[in-house]
Design a protein around this motif. Structure first.
Motif, PDB file in Angstrom:
ATOM      1  N   SER A   1      43.180  36.590  33.118  1.00 31.41           N
ATOM      2  CA  SER A   1      42.156  37.075  34.045  1.00 31.41           C
ATOM      3  C   SER A   1      42.327  36.405  35.407  1.00 31.41           C
ATOM      4  N   THR A   2      42.039  37.166  36.457  1.00 26.99           N
ATOM      5  CA  THR A   2      42.183  36.662  37.820  1.00 26.99           C
ATOM      6  C   THR A   2      40.929  37.010  38.621  1.00 26.99           C
ATOM      7  N   SER A   3      40.877  36.497  39.832  1.00 27.87           N
ATOM      8  CA  SER A   3      39.761  36.804  40.718  1.00 27.87           C
ATOM      9  C   SER A   3      40.051  38.029  41.583  1.00 27.87           C
ATOM     10  N   ALA A   4      41.192  38.684  41.367  1.00 30.10           N
ATOM     11  CA  ALA A   4      41.575  39.837  42.177  1.00 30.10           C
ATOM     12  C   ALA A   4      40.691  41.047  41.865  1.00 30.10           C
ATOM     13  N   VAL A   5      40.566  41.915  42.841  1.00 31.30           N
ATOM     14  CA  VAL A   5      39.849  43.171  42.626  1.00 31.30           C
ATOM     15  C   VAL A   5      40.696  44.114  41.778  1.00 31.30           C
ATOM     16  N   ILE A   6      41.985  44.159  42.071  1.00 30.61           N
ATOM     17  CA  ILE A   6      42.948  44.917  41.272  1.00 30.61           C
ATOM     18  C   ILE A   6      44.136  44.002  41.018  1.00 30.61           C
ATOM     19  N   ASP A   7      44.450  43.790  39.743  1.00 31.48           N
ATOM     20  CA  ASP A   7      45.591  42.937  39.407  1.00 31.48           C
ATOM     21  C   ASP A   7      46.514  43.674  38.444  1.00 31.48           C
ATOM     22  N   SER A   8      47.447  42.940  37.843  1.00 32.10           N
ATOM     23  CA  SER A   8      48.462  43.564  37.003  1.00 32.10           C
ATOM     24  C   SER A   8      47.888  44.292  35.798  1.00 32.10           C
ATOM     25  N   SER A   9      46.729  43.873  35.337  1.00 27.65           N
ATOM     26  CA  SER A   9      46.142  44.511  34.154  1.00 27.65           C
ATOM     27  C   SER A   9      45.711  45.947  34.431  1.00 27.65           C
ATOM     28  N   HIS A  10      45.559  46.313  35.699  1.00 31.74           N
ATOM     29  CA  HIS A  10      45.139  47.672  36.043  1.00 31.74           C
ATOM     30  C   HIS A  10      46.310  48.659  36.063  1.00 31.74           C
ATOM     31  N   LEU A  11      47.532  48.150  35.965  1.00 36.53           N
ATOM     32  CA  LEU A  11      48.730  48.993  35.968  1.00 36.53           C
ATOM     33  C   LEU A  11      48.757  49.942  37.171  1.00 36.53           C
ATOM     34  N   ASP A  12      48.318  49.446  38.307  1.00 33.62           N
ATOM     35  CA  ASP A  12      48.292  50.269  39.507  1.00 33.62           C
ATOM     36  C   ASP A  12      49.516  49.995  40.367  1.00 33.62           C
ATOM     37  N   ASP A  13      49.606  50.710  41.494  1.00 34.38           N
ATOM     38  CA  ASP A  13      50.792  50.586  42.342  1.00 34.38           C
ATOM     39  C   ASP A  13      50.835  49.277  43.119  1.00 34.38           C
ATOM     40  N   SER A  14      49.660  48.708  43.406  1.00 32.51           N
ATOM     41  CA  SER A  14      49.574  47.461  44.165  1.00 32.51           C
ATOM     42  C   SER A  14      48.419  46.632  43.628  1.00 32.51           C
ATOM     43  N   GLY A  15      48.350  45.377  44.062  1.00 34.56           N
ATOM     44  CA  GLY A  15      47.216  44.530  43.752  1.00 34.56           C
ATOM     45  C   GLY A  15      46.348  44.378  44.984  1.00 34.56           C
ATOM     46  N   ALA A  16      45.117  43.911  44.790  1.00 35.57           N
ATOM     47  CA  ALA A  16      44.213  43.767  45.931  1.00 35.57           C
ATOM     48  C   ALA A  16      43.247  42.613  45.726  1.00 35.57           C
ATOM     49  N   VAL A  17      42.958  41.920  46.813  1.00 34.75           N
ATOM     50  CA  VAL A  17      41.962  40.849  46.811  1.00 34.75           C
ATOM     51  C   VAL A  17      41.037  41.069  48.001  1.00 34.75           C
ATOM     52  N   ARG A  18      39.836  40.477  47.931  1.00 36.21           N
ATOM     53  CA  ARG A  18      38.900  40.567  49.061  1.00 36.21           C
ATOM     54  C   ARG A  18      39.108  39.383  49.983  1.00 36.21           C
ATOM     55  N   ALA A  19      38.980  39.628  51.274  1.00 38.40           N
ATOM     56  CA  ALA A  19      39.093  38.558  52.266  1.00 38.40           C
ATOM     57  C   ALA A  19      38.354  38.976  53.529  1.00 38.40           C
ATOM     58  N   ASN A  20      37.366  38.200  53.907  1.00 40.13           N
ATOM     59  CA  ASN A  20      36.610  38.445  55.143  1.00 40.13           C
ATOM     60  C   ASN A  20      36.063  39.874  55.238  1.00 40.13           C
ATOM     61  N   GLY A  21      35.580  40.367  54.106  1.00 43.46           N
ATOM     62  CA  GLY A  21      34.959  41.684  54.097  1.00 43.46           C
ATOM     63  C   GLY A  21      35.904  42.846  53.951  1.00 43.46           C
ATOM     64  N   ASN A  22      37.206  42.593  53.986  1.00 42.50           N
ATOM     65  CA  ASN A  22      38.206  43.645  53.800  1.00 42.50           C
ATOM     66  C   ASN A  22      38.972  43.429  52.507  1.00 42.50           C
ATOM     67  N   TYR A  23      39.777  44.418  52.157  1.00 46.15           N
ATOM     68  CA  TYR A  23      40.697  44.275  51.025  1.00 46.15           C
ATOM     69  C   TYR A  23      42.104  44.024  51.567  1.00 46.15           C
ATOM     70  N   ILE A  24      42.743  43.012  51.025  1.00 48.97           N
ATOM     71  CA  ILE A  24      44.156  42.767  51.319  1.00 48.97           C
ATOM     72  C   ILE A  24      44.942  43.339  50.152  1.00 48.97           C
ATOM     73  N   VAL A  25      45.806  44.290  50.432  1.00 50.35           N
ATOM     74  CA  VAL A  25      46.572  44.977  49.399  1.00 50.35           C
ATOM     75  C   VAL A  25      48.029  44.527  49.488  1.00 50.35           C
ATOM     76  N   LEU A  26      48.600  44.155  48.340  1.00 55.76           N
ATOM     77  CA  LEU A  26      49.972  43.632  48.320  1.00 55.76           C
ATOM     78  C   LEU A  26      50.790  44.321  47.239  1.00 55.76           C
ATOM     79  N   THR A  27      52.050  44.507  47.532  1.00 52.25           N
ATOM     80  CA  THR A  27      52.953  45.102  46.550  1.00 52.25           C
ATOM     81  C   THR A  27      54.358  44.570  46.754  1.00 52.25           C
ATOM     82  N   VAL A  28      55.190  44.730  45.751  1.00 51.99           N
ATOM     83  CA  VAL A  28      56.612  44.399  45.876  1.00 51.99           C
ATOM     84  C   VAL A  28      57.390  45.396  45.021  1.00 51.99           C
TER      85      VAL A  28
END
Length: 449
Positions: A95-122
């Motif tokens: 388990s992580t503090s991310a909004v979307i992490d690897s367990s969601h099997l989505d195209d990217s992951g996402a975390v909240r920062a300063n009211g926005n979502y930071i989306v990252l992928t590789v």
């Protein structure tokens, strides 16, 4: 060639030191243009390092093999085996503090920062484009940006990594970078940092290249696969493929098809939807890549807990005709291969607006299916509904993949048991090291006065 791996395997199989030294020297001379004495010196050094690390007993340094190989379980082949391993990776992470992490099997992951979502992928470059570095860079950069866009984010930066074996030509670095930079300039997303290394240092000879591209985006809302829901319709844009189709064309001697893949229509489609204010109303988006429609649809169905139904005739009409003719000629199932089309799942009420926006910008698109309550994926073809199942591996799209095949060679359930155990072993090690480090006393600070 992996000198270290070759040597470890030889010794495990009972080969003597002298035989291994002799054979390894010959293998080195097959690739490197050096004297026999120099090759023997390298072989001696390899043997010394392998023997020094062959009998370690500290379980924090070593690992317990699963006896399941990457190829044997189809890892990286975008089918049932590959998807299963991705689920297990998420279990190791936990388990992580991310909004979307690897367990969601989505195209990217996402975390909240300063009211926005930071989306990252590789995204990793296509493994069969090692000898075509510009194509490798172009298509992997495009793939990374796709993964940002389909989450509802706007990409703001790219980063790259390239590894080339010891005998690889340095020009590959520049060609690969040029491919990435082409996408960077076309989409006005800067390539800001990266890493350049050799594969395996001195231990891997030859000219094999691999690498990846990462991307970062910002969003004030997110689109996720899990939000697809009954009553939605499924839309798809035209697709001409990317790295996978390029590899098919190249290795089947149809290189003229490669040019069909050199476009940014997918990325422009995402930009158009964003500019027209439609992105916020879409429930889910993805790129048709991971095992084709078969793979992506299965993943969405599982994540969203819904049933997806597609119309084969409408999907087929959106595949680039030159690419489709090639796939048909080679007897490659186009539903199980990466088409690099945009798949949009949205309320029926906005489907017309989406199609109008895309077609206005000369991007072909159509409604190709719907979402219903239930589970699984079906394909309506020739007046009948058929289950659209995920194969063990993606469609065999190169000559060597035709030999390997699309089905598992042994009982999948037996392999899963061993992979499950390997997952638990890794998770236990993670926990053990965390506890070890947290239990360490802080180093005493020096008294400077």
């Amino acid at each position: 060639m992996d000198l270290e791996g070759y040597t470890r395997l030889a010794l495990r199989r009972g080969k003597s030191y002298d035989d291994t030294l002799h054979n390894l020297t010959n293998r080195i001379l097959e690739i490197k243009d050096i004297s026999r004495s120099r090759a023997r010196d390298l072989a001696c050094a390899v043997l010394r390092e392998v023997m020094a690390t062959s009998d370690l007993t500290d379980d924090l340094i070593t690992f317990a093999p699963s006896s399941i190989t990457m190829g044997g379980f189809g890892v990286g082949s975008r089918g049932e085996g590959d998807f299963y391993v991705h689920q297990k990776i998420a279990e190791v992470i936990g388990s992580t503090s991310a909004v979307i992490d690897s367990s969601h099997l989505d195209d990217s992951g996402a975390v909240r920062a300063n009211g926005n979502y930071i989306v990252l992928t590789v995204d990793g470059m296509h493994s069969r484009l090692s000898d075509f570095p510009f194509l490798a860079g172009f298509h992997v950069a495009r793939a990374a940006l796709r993964d940002i866009y389909v989450m509802g984010a706007q990409p703001i930066a790219l980063l790259s990594d390239i590894h080339i074996a010891d005998d690889g030509d340095v020009a590959k670095i520049f060609e690969y970078t040029a491919g990435i930079a082409a996408i960077s300039e076309l989409m006005n997303v800067p390539l800001v940092t990266g890493s350049t290394l050799r594969i395996g240092g001195d231990m891997v000879i030859g000219d094999r290249m691999t690498g990846c591209v990462g991307a970062v985006g910002i969003a004030n809302f997110l689109i996720a696969k899990k939000d697809a829901r009954a009553g939605d319709v499924i839309l798809m844009t035209e697709g001409a493929g990317g790295g996978t189709i390029s590899a098919t064309a190249l290795y089947f001697g149809m290189s003229e098809v490669v040019r069909e893949t050199l476009n940014i229509k997918f990325l422009r489609a995402c930009e158009i939807l964003y500019e027209d204010g439609l992105t916020a109303e879409i429930d889910a988006m993805t790129d048709v890549t991971n095992g084709g429609i078969r793979g992506d649809a299965a993943e969405i169905s599982k994540t969203a807990g819904a049933k997806l139904i597609f119309e084969e005739e409408k999907i087929r009409a959106l595949v680039n005709p030159i690419v489709l003719r090639m796939l048909d000629k080679l007897d490659i199932d186009y539903l199980g291969v990466s088409l690099d089309a945009l798949l949009i799942i949205a309320p029926r009420s906005i489907a017309g607006d989406i199609l109008e926006s895309l077609r206005r910008c000369d991007i072909a698109a159509d409604v190709v299916g719907r979402v219903e309550k239930g589970s699984g994926v079906q394909l309506f073809k020739d007046g009948k509904y058929h289950d659209l199942t995920l194969k063990f591996r993606e469609s065999a799209y190169t000559p060597i993949k035709k030999v390997v095949g699309e089905l598992a060679d042994v009982d999948i359930s037996e392999m899963r048991v061993k992979i499950d155990e390997a997952t638990r072993n890794a998770a236990r090690k993670k926990k053990k090291v965390i506890q070890l480090i947290r239990g360490q006393k802080s180093p005493r600070q020096p008294n400077l006065f």
